[in-house]
Write an enzyme that holds these catalytic residues in place. Sequence first.
Site, PDB file in Angstrom:
ATOM      1  N   MET A   7       1.204  -2.296  12.211  1.00 37.62           N
ATOM      2  CA  MET A   7       0.570  -3.265  13.104  1.00 37.62           C
ATOM      3  C   MET A   7       0.546  -2.865  14.574  1.00 37.62           C
ATOM      4  SD  MET A   7      -0.522  -5.339  10.951  1.00 37.62           S
ATOM      5  CE  MET A   7      -1.098  -6.730  11.924  1.00 37.62           C
ATOM      6  N   ARG A   8       0.856  -1.622  14.882  1.00 36.91           N
ATOM      7  CA  ARG A   8       0.809  -1.178  16.287  1.00 36.91           C
ATOM      8  C   ARG A   8      -0.469  -0.402  16.543  1.00 36.91           C
ATOM      9  NH1 ARG A   8       4.897  -3.288  18.977  1.00 36.91           N
ATOM     10  NH2 ARG A   8       6.508  -3.810  17.488  1.00 36.91           N
TER      11      ARG A   8
ATOM     12  N   HIS B 102      -7.994  -0.703   5.931  1.00 37.80           N
ATOM     13  CA  HIS B 102      -8.316  -1.924   6.682  1.00 37.80           C
ATOM     14  C   HIS B 102      -8.975  -2.932   5.736  1.00 37.80           C
ATOM     15  CE1 HIS B 102      -9.314  -4.407  10.123  1.00 37.80           C
ATOM     16  NE2 HIS B 102     -10.512  -4.558   9.605  1.00 37.80           N
TER      17      HIS B 102
ATOM     18  N   SER C 285     -11.526  -0.854   3.489  1.00 37.75           N
ATOM     19  CA  SER C 285     -12.048   0.456   3.897  1.00 37.75           C
ATOM     20  C   SER C 285     -10.906   1.420   4.168  1.00 37.75           C
ATOM     21  CB  SER C 285     -12.846   0.333   5.203  1.00 37.75           C
ATOM     22  OG  SER C 285     -13.885  -0.619   5.098  1.00 37.75           O
TER      23      SER C 285
ATOM     24  N   ASN D  66      -6.141   5.157   7.719  1.00 35.94           N
ATOM     25  CA  ASN D  66      -5.744   3.752   7.733  1.00 35.94           C
ATOM     26  C   ASN D  66      -6.492   3.026   6.610  1.00 35.94           C
ATOM     27  OD1 ASN D  66      -4.561   1.332   8.742  1.00 35.94           O
ATOM     28  ND2 ASN D  66      -6.479   0.829   9.770  1.00 35.94           N
TER      29      ASN D  66
ATOM     30  N   LEU E 220      -9.953   1.327  17.872  1.00 37.25           N
ATOM     31  CA  LEU E 220      -9.349   0.588  16.757  1.00 37.25           C
ATOM     32  C   LEU E 220     -10.333   0.333  15.610  1.00 37.25           C
ATOM     33  CD1 LEU E 220      -6.668  -0.872  15.975  1.00 37.25           C
ATOM     34  CD2 LEU E 220      -7.739  -2.973  16.810  1.00 37.25           C
ATOM     35  N   ASP E 221      -9.930   0.734  14.413  1.00 38.41           N
ATOM     36  CA  ASP E 221     -10.704   0.476  13.183  1.00 38.41           C
ATOM     37  C   ASP E 221     -12.142   0.997  13.264  1.00 38.41           C
ATOM     38  OD1 ASP E 221      -8.454  -0.894  12.213  1.00 38.41           O
ATOM     39  OD2 ASP E 221      -9.148  -2.808  12.998  1.00 38.41           O
TER      40      ASP E 221
ATOM     41  N   LEU F 156      -1.995   2.588  18.322  1.00 32.47           N
ATOM     42  CA  LEU F 156      -1.477   3.854  18.863  1.00 32.47           C
ATOM     43  C   LEU F 156      -2.377   4.340  19.997  1.00 32.47           C
ATOM     44  CD1 LEU F 156      -0.651   5.417  15.385  1.00 32.47           C
ATOM     45  CD2 LEU F 156       1.029   4.670  17.102  1.00 32.47           C
TER      46      LEU F 156
ATOM     47  N   ASN G  58       0.842  -1.216   0.000  1.00 36.48           N
ATOM     48  CA  ASN G  58       0.000   0.000   0.000  1.00 36.48           C
ATOM     49  C   ASN G  58       0.871   1.257   0.000  1.00 36.48           C
ATOM     50  OD1 ASN G  58      -3.043  -0.412   0.121  1.00 36.48           O
ATOM     51  ND2 ASN G  58      -2.316  -1.978   1.559  1.00 36.48           N
TER      52      ASN G  58
HETATM   53  C1  GRF Z   1      -3.196  -4.734   3.974  1.00 29.84           C
HETATM   54  O1  GRF Z   1      -4.098  -5.767   3.714  1.00 29.84           O
HETATM   55  C2  GRF Z   1      -3.858  -3.670   4.790  1.00 29.84           C
HETATM   56  O2  GRF Z   1      -5.210  -3.530   4.525  1.00 29.84           O
HETATM   57  C3  GRF Z   1      -3.685  -4.179   6.195  1.00 29.84           C
HETATM   58  O3  GRF Z   1      -2.420  -4.788   6.206  1.00 29.84           O
HETATM   59  C4  GRF Z   1      -2.075  -5.190   4.893  1.00 29.84           C
HETATM   60  C5  GRF Z   1      -0.787  -4.504   4.587  1.00 29.84           C
HETATM   61  O4  GRF Z   1      -0.254  -4.885   3.351  1.00 29.84           O
HETATM   62  N1  GRF Z   1      -3.844  -3.102   7.142  1.00 29.84           N
HETATM   63  P1  GRF Z   1       0.958  -4.061   2.734  1.00 29.84           P
HETATM   64  O5  GRF Z   1       2.066  -4.044   3.767  1.00 29.84           O
HETATM   65  O6  GRF Z   1       0.469  -2.688   2.417  1.00 29.84           O
HETATM   66  O7  GRF Z   1       1.352  -4.816   1.525  1.00 29.84           O
END
Ligand code: GRF
Length: 221
Positions: A93-94, A112, A139, A110, A147-148, A96, A19
């Site tokens: 992955m943290r 998700h 999303s 973000n 979170l989310d 915050l 991403n």
């Molecule tokens: C993606 O699926 C994103 O939606 C999720 O973690 C994954 C990250 O993939 N939060 P990348 O590191 O962007 O390839």
Amino acid sequence: MSAATPLSIAILISGRGSNMEALAEACASGALAARVAVVIADRGGAPGLDAARARGLETRALVHRGERSAFEHELGAALERHRPGAVALAGFMRVLSAEFVARYLGRMFNIHPSLLPKYRGLDTHRRVLAAGDAVHGASVHFVTPELDAGPVVLQSQVAVAPGDTEATLAARVLATEHVIYPRALGWFADRRLAWRDGAAWLDGRRLMAPLLEDFRAVVAP
Ligand code: GRF
């Protein structure tokens, strides 16, 4: 943003960074009127760091020693060196703290991998398959302390196919993430998207529901 001051985006990653690459690519092509100020990872081994360096982007790897406050102090300092106009979590992955999120409220996003509010948290693809859902997606949302749970701006929708595994489904959703994340940030860069009164506003109107892009006919199972 005016042409003289394009939006600067700090991207936070933990892993492969696809991403992040989609955002960087959109900036480079001009599809997203912004520039990537820095890519910050919460660990030195994140493969996305190499991908960012290969694109000539400035990178920073932080070390998490177990204490969130110390980590956030370092992260805050790393971010403030660049004074970003937006912060994009991209596979970061943290979780915050509320205090940290408050600093960037209204300009932290973000991506998700689910149709929020369904399936907050981890293992979204597995949970979608277990539930037998016919549709799934991703999303883009403003980050709030819960979170989310921040206001969702844009979602992608894909079909779940009978033979899908977590891997095939994840790949189909990921392809759409790479489209909707740059698109939503582009709206923010163009000042079409804003945060006001705890909600997302697009073109001066409060979004009562997320915008939905249907990829079912485009990204075939
Ligand atoms: C993606 O699926 C994103 O939606 C999720 O973690 C994954 C990250 O993939 N939060 P990348 O590191 O962007 O390839």
